[in-house]
Design a protein around this motif. Structure first.
Motif, short mmCIF file in Angstrom:
data_model
loop_
_atom_site.label_atom_id
_atom_site.label_comp_id
_atom_site.label_asym_id
_atom_site.label_seq_id
_atom_site.Cartn_x
_atom_site.Cartn_y
_atom_site.Cartn_z
N ILE A 76 0.83 -1.21 0.00
CA ILE A 76 0.00 0.00 0.00
C ILE A 76 0.86 1.27 0.00
O ILE A 76 0.39 2.35 0.31
CB ILE A 76 -0.97 0.02 1.20
N GLY A 77 2.14 1.07 -0.33
CA GLY A 77 3.02 2.22 -0.51
C GLY A 77 3.75 2.72 0.71
O GLY A 77 4.28 3.83 0.71
N ILE A 78 3.82 1.93 1.78
CA ILE A 78 4.53 2.34 2.99
C ILE A 78 6.02 2.00 2.85
O ILE A 78 6.38 0.88 2.48
CB ILE A 78 3.96 1.63 4.24
N ASP A 79 6.86 2.97 3.17
CA ASP A 79 8.31 2.76 3.17
C ASP A 79 8.69 2.20 4.54
O ASP A 79 8.90 2.93 5.50
CB ASP A 79 9.03 4.08 2.92
N THR A 80 8.78 0.88 4.63
CA THR A 80 9.01 0.23 5.92
C THR A 80 10.41 0.51 6.48
O THR A 80 10.61 0.50 7.69
CB THR A 80 8.81 -1.29 5.81
N LYS A 81 11.37 0.78 5.61
CA LYS A 81 12.73 1.08 6.08
C LYS A 81 12.79 2.46 6.74
O LYS A 81 13.55 2.68 7.67
CB LYS A 81 13.72 1.01 4.93
N LYS A 82 11.97 3.38 6.25
CA LYS A 82 12.01 4.76 6.72
C LYS A 82 11.00 5.03 7.84
O LYS A 82 11.31 5.73 8.81
CB LYS A 82 11.74 5.70 5.55
N ASP A 83 9.80 4.48 7.70
CA ASP A 83 8.70 4.87 8.58
C ASP A 83 8.29 3.84 9.62
O ASP A 83 7.44 4.12 10.47
CB ASP A 83 7.47 5.23 7.73
N LEU A 84 8.88 2.64 9.59
CA LEU A 84 8.51 1.59 10.54
C LEU A 84 9.69 1.32 11.48
O LEU A 84 10.80 1.05 11.04
CB LEU A 84 8.13 0.31 9.81
N LEU A 85 9.41 1.41 12.79
CA LEU A 85 10.46 1.24 13.80
C LEU A 85 10.07 0.17 14.79
O LEU A 85 8.96 0.17 15.32
CB LEU A 85 10.68 2.57 14.53
N LEU A 86 10.98 -0.75 15.07
CA LEU A 86 10.76 -1.80 16.07
C LEU A 86 11.01 -1.22 17.45
O LEU A 86 12.06 -0.66 17.73
CB LEU A 86 11.69 -2.99 15.81
N ASN A 87 10.02 -1.36 18.34
CA ASN A 87 10.15 -0.84 19.70
C ASN A 87 10.80 -1.83 20.65
O ASN A 87 11.75 -1.54 21.35
CB ASN A 87 8.78 -0.43 20.25
N ASN A 88 10.24 -3.04 20.71
CA ASN A 88 10.80 -4.02 21.64
C ASN A 88 10.39 -5.43 21.24
O ASN A 88 9.54 -5.63 20.37
CB ASN A 88 10.35 -3.74 23.08
N LEU A 89 10.99 -6.38 21.88
CA LEU A 89 10.65 -7.80 21.70
C LEU A 89 10.38 -8.37 23.06
O LEU A 89 11.20 -8.28 23.96
CB LEU A 89 11.81 -8.56 21.03
N SER A 90 9.19 -8.95 23.24
CA SER A 90 8.85 -9.47 24.56
C SER A 90 8.28 -10.87 24.47
O SER A 90 7.83 -11.31 23.41
CB SER A 90 7.82 -8.55 25.24
N SER A 91 8.32 -11.58 25.57
CA SER A 91 7.74 -12.92 25.67
C SER A 91 6.78 -12.96 26.84
O SER A 91 7.13 -12.59 27.96
CB SER A 91 8.83 -13.97 25.87
N ASN A 92 5.58 -13.40 26.59
CA ASN A 92 4.57 -13.50 27.64
C ASN A 92 4.34 -14.97 27.97
O ASN A 92 4.30 -15.82 27.08
CB ASN A 92 3.24 -12.87 27.19
N TYR A 93 4.17 -15.27 29.24
CA TYR A 93 3.96 -16.65 29.67
C TYR A 93 2.51 -16.85 30.10
O TYR A 93 1.98 -16.06 30.85
CB TYR A 93 4.89 -16.97 30.85
N ARG A 94 1.93 -17.90 29.59
CA ARG A 94 0.54 -18.21 29.94
C ARG A 94 0.45 -19.65 30.43
O ARG A 94 1.09 -20.55 29.88
CB ARG A 94 -0.37 -18.00 28.73
N LYS A 95 -0.37 -19.89 31.46
CA LYS A 95 -0.54 -21.22 32.01
C LYS A 95 -1.77 -21.90 31.41
O LYS A 95 -2.79 -21.27 31.16
CB LYS A 95 -0.69 -21.15 33.53
N TYR A 96 -1.63 -23.18 31.18
CA TYR A 96 -2.72 -23.95 30.59
C TYR A 96 -3.20 -25.01 31.59
O TYR A 96 -2.67 -25.14 32.69
CB TYR A 96 -2.24 -24.58 29.28
N PHE A 97 -4.20 -25.78 31.15
CA PHE A 97 -4.84 -26.74 32.04
C PHE A 97 -3.85 -27.78 32.57
O PHE A 97 -3.97 -28.25 33.70
CB PHE A 97 -5.98 -27.46 31.32
N LEU A 98 -2.88 -28.17 31.77
CA LEU A 98 -1.91 -29.17 32.19
C LEU A 98 -0.74 -28.56 32.94
O LEU A 98 0.27 -29.20 33.17
CB LEU A 98 -1.40 -29.95 30.97
N LYS A 99 -0.90 -27.28 33.35
CA LYS A 99 0.12 -26.57 34.11
C LYS A 99 1.43 -26.43 33.36
O LYS A 99 2.50 -26.26 33.94
CB LYS A 99 0.36 -27.23 35.47
#
Length: 237
Positions: A76-99
């Motif tokens: 759609i014409g976005i210059d990802t090298k110029k206008d897109l910036l990575l802020n952070n990388l995170s990992s979230n932990y979630r518990k399921y029924f089998l713990k």
């Protein structure tokens, strides 16, 4: 002799300053406060995009979503090298029924677009690839400094008009300006930015909650209010 000369010089300088101050106070003058403001459409719109892996049987990884996002934005014409910036990388932990624990990764980006129409196109495009966590970070006007100078000049001109109107019934003429003070509140811009962010975010959330069609022309952002305030003292004749 040197001490006497130095004392005389200081005394003379002090006398001159007092005389100038006295002359300013004694002469007739008029003081006016004037304000000039305007509304401008933001041309720097910062969107926060969170790419989060899909938690399902056919799990879609962050890397795959990220690749799809880059391709879609470029389409759609976005210059990802110029206008897109990575802020952070995170990992979230979630518990399921089998713990057991599963790591759910996510990435946060900031994307800058220059119009409400572009923002609408981005939102619609990302929804097509199942990225819907898009929110407004802030808005700005790229020529705010130039506009501020223009408003200051306009406010000074307005101050003179006010002075002329006040002096006319007294049959006195407004002469040169004696003192010009810029009273524009520097904190005003930050307060205004926070207000724009909150209002625009509410508009965006309201639009999404209603499930409205993601057409570009339906996305509008609160206009930015710029203002300048001056206090001008004119000599009267």
């Amino acid at each position: 002799m040197i001490k006497q000369t130095l004392f005389f010089t200081i005394a003379l300088y002090t006398f001159n300053l007092q005389a100038q101050s006295k002359n300013f106070i004694d002469q007739p003058y008029i003081e006016t406060l004037a304000r000039a403001d305007t509304l401008v459409s933001p041309d720097r719109i910062f969107l926060n995009i969170i790419v989060k892996e899909k938690d399902s049987k056919g799990k879609i990884s962050v890397e795959e979503l990220e690749k799809n996002m880059y391709e879609k934005l470029k389409s759609i014409g976005i210059d990802t090298k110029k206008d897109l910036l990575l802020n952070n990388l995170s990992s979230n932990y979630r518990k399921y029924f089998l713990k057991s624990q599963d790591i759910q990764k996510s990435k946060s980006y900031t994307l800058m677009v220059t119009s409400a129409q572009s923002a609408g196109e981005v939102i619609a495009a990302l929804e097509d690839i199942e990225i819907s966590n898009v929110s407004l970070e802030s808005t700005a006007y790229s020529k705010s400094d130039q506009m501020a100078l223009f408003l200051k000049s306009k406010a000074v001109a307005k101050a003179r008009i006010q002075a002329l109107a006040l002096a006319k019934p007294l049959n006195q003429k407004v002469s040169n300006a004696i003192l010009i003070s810029d009273l524009t509140d520097a904190k005003y811009s930050s307060r205004n930015m926070m207000a724009r962010k909150q209002l625009a975010s509410k508009e965006l959330l309201s639009r999404e909650s209603k499930g409205e069609d993601s057409e570009a022309d339906e996305v509008e952002f609160v206009k930015i209010k710029l203002a300048s305030v001056v206090n001008v003292t004119f000599r009267l004749e």
